[in-house]
Design a protein around this motif. Structure first.
Motif, PDB file in Angstrom:
ATOM      1  N   ILE A 172      -5.614   8.465   4.876  1.00 14.14           N
ATOM      2  CA  ILE A 172      -4.331   7.772   4.826  1.00 14.14           C
ATOM      3  C   ILE A 172      -3.326   8.699   4.168  1.00 14.14           C
ATOM      4  CG2 ILE A 172      -3.093   5.737   3.995  1.00 14.14           C
ATOM      5  CD1 ILE A 172      -5.329   5.168   6.093  1.00 14.14           C
ATOM      6  N   GLN A 204       8.379   3.002   1.530  1.00 13.05           N
ATOM      7  CA  GLN A 204       7.365   3.985   1.889  1.00 13.05           C
ATOM      8  C   GLN A 204       6.796   3.680   3.261  1.00 13.05           C
ATOM      9  OE1 GLN A 204       4.405   3.904  -1.167  1.00 13.05           O
ATOM     10  NE2 GLN A 204       4.131   1.706  -1.066  1.00 13.05           N
ATOM     11  N   LEU A 236       3.826   1.027   8.746  1.00 10.82           N
ATOM     12  CA  LEU A 236       2.828   1.977   9.234  1.00 10.82           C
ATOM     13  C   LEU A 236       3.338   2.643  10.506  1.00 10.82           C
ATOM     14  CD1 LEU A 236      -0.342  -0.274   8.887  1.00 10.82           C
ATOM     15  CD2 LEU A 236       0.516   1.411   7.254  1.00 10.82           C
ATOM     16  N   TRP A 274      -3.326   9.848   0.221  1.00 18.99           N
ATOM     17  CA  TRP A 274      -3.387   8.931  -0.911  1.00 18.99           C
ATOM     18  C   TRP A 274      -4.687   9.144  -1.688  1.00 18.99           C
ATOM     19  CZ3 TRP A 274      -4.095   3.054   0.400  1.00 18.99           C
ATOM     20  CH2 TRP A 274      -5.316   2.853   1.026  1.00 18.99           C
ATOM     21  N   LEU A 278      -5.354  -1.049   2.792  1.00 19.42           N
ATOM     22  CA  LEU A 278      -3.908  -0.845   2.917  1.00 19.42           C
ATOM     23  C   LEU A 278      -3.138  -2.024   2.348  1.00 19.42           C
ATOM     24  CD1 LEU A 278      -3.665   0.794   6.448  1.00 19.42           C
ATOM     25  CD2 LEU A 278      -3.687   1.899   4.214  1.00 19.42           C
ATOM     26  N   TYR A 305       4.364  14.084   3.925  1.00 20.70           N
ATOM     27  CA  TYR A 305       3.318  13.095   3.680  1.00 20.70           C
ATOM     28  C   TYR A 305       2.234  13.711   2.802  1.00 20.70           C
ATOM     29  CZ  TYR A 305       5.294  10.068   7.259  1.00 20.70           C
ATOM     30  OH  TYR A 305       6.130   9.252   7.967  1.00 20.70           O
ATOM     31  N   LEU A 314      -0.953  -0.663  -0.444  1.00 19.39           N
ATOM     32  CA  LEU A 314       0.365  -0.439   0.176  1.00 19.39           C
ATOM     33  C   LEU A 314       0.860  -1.738   0.820  1.00 19.39           C
ATOM     34  CD1 LEU A 314      -0.437   2.949   1.958  1.00 19.39           C
ATOM     35  CD2 LEU A 314       0.947   2.650  -0.114  1.00 19.39           C
ATOM     36  N   VAL A 372       0.822   9.125   3.058  1.00 18.25           N
ATOM     37  CA  VAL A 372       1.954   8.287   2.665  1.00 18.25           C
ATOM     38  C   VAL A 372       3.162   9.165   2.382  1.00 18.25           C
ATOM     39  CG1 VAL A 372       2.756   6.571   0.978  1.00 18.25           C
ATOM     40  CG2 VAL A 372       0.333   6.666   1.597  1.00 18.25           C
ATOM     41  N   ALA A 427       3.293   4.742   5.785  1.00 16.94           N
ATOM     42  CA  ALA A 427       1.940   5.301   5.767  1.00 16.94           C
ATOM     43  C   ALA A 427       1.432   5.449   7.189  1.00 16.94           C
ATOM     44  CB  ALA A 427       1.010   4.385   4.969  1.00 16.94           C
TER      45      ALA A 427
END
Length: 174
Positions: free
Chosen positions: A160, A109, A75, A133, A66, A130, A70, A162, A111
């Motif tokens: 995950i 963004q 989160l 990814w 992550l 969402y 990202l 996003v 996640a």
């Protein structure tokens, strides 16, 4: 579908959170993190009682995947709604409030990780725009807060998902 009042938890909410949702040590930890500016605990209230919550993790992600892919994403963790209030849009309301708050804080963004077997949650997240990814599943560690205050760490493989904030919920570009 009923609405509820969603707001940031305050320290004085702790007794009500514990009474309705349990997890004393979890909520103590999240309120402490919130005081430090490391996250935000949003709580859904109905008739003065907590019925659900979600935590916005603003710290650096613990998973290296992550932080690599990202690095600047917030989160969403620990989305929960009491069983008697599920399937009434409360989870969606909590997510919408979290996304709007993060967007107002200039996050681009957000996640979240979801267990591979949690298909109901995946459907909720997909409805919210969402997308999974392209970097594969990620090994994570979930924390179970035990009644005596100890924490039990459990390995979990997560997909995950996003969402880009501030765009149409179905628009996404990697």
């Amino acid at each position: 579908m009923g609405t509820c009042d969603i707001r940031t938890a305050a320290p004085e909410d702790l007794p009500a959170l514990i009474r309705s949702l349990g997890q004393k040590h979890y909520f103590e930890d999240r309120l402490a993190r919130q005081r430090r500016g490391d996250g935000i605990l949003l709580v859904a209230w109905r008739h003065g009682e907590p019925i659900g919550d979600v935590y916005l993790w603003l710290e650096r992600a613990e998973e290296p995947e992550l932080t690599t892919h990202l690095p600047d994403a917030a989160l969403l963790t620990h989305l929960e709604v009491l069983p008697a209030h599920r399937n009434r849009g409360i989870g969606s309301e909590l997510m919408r409030a979290a996304e709007e708050l993060l967007f107002s804080m200039e996050y681009k963004q957000v996640a979240l990780g979801v267990g591979l077997d949690n298909l109901d949650a995946c459907r909720l997240y997909e409805r919210r725009g969402y997308v999974e990814w392209p970097h594969g599943n990620v090994p994570t560690t979930s924390v179970l807060y035990l009644p005596d205050g100890r924490r039990e760490l459990r390995a979990e493989l997560c997909r995950i998902m996003v969402r880009q904030l501030g765009q149409d919920r179905y628009e996404h570009r990697w």
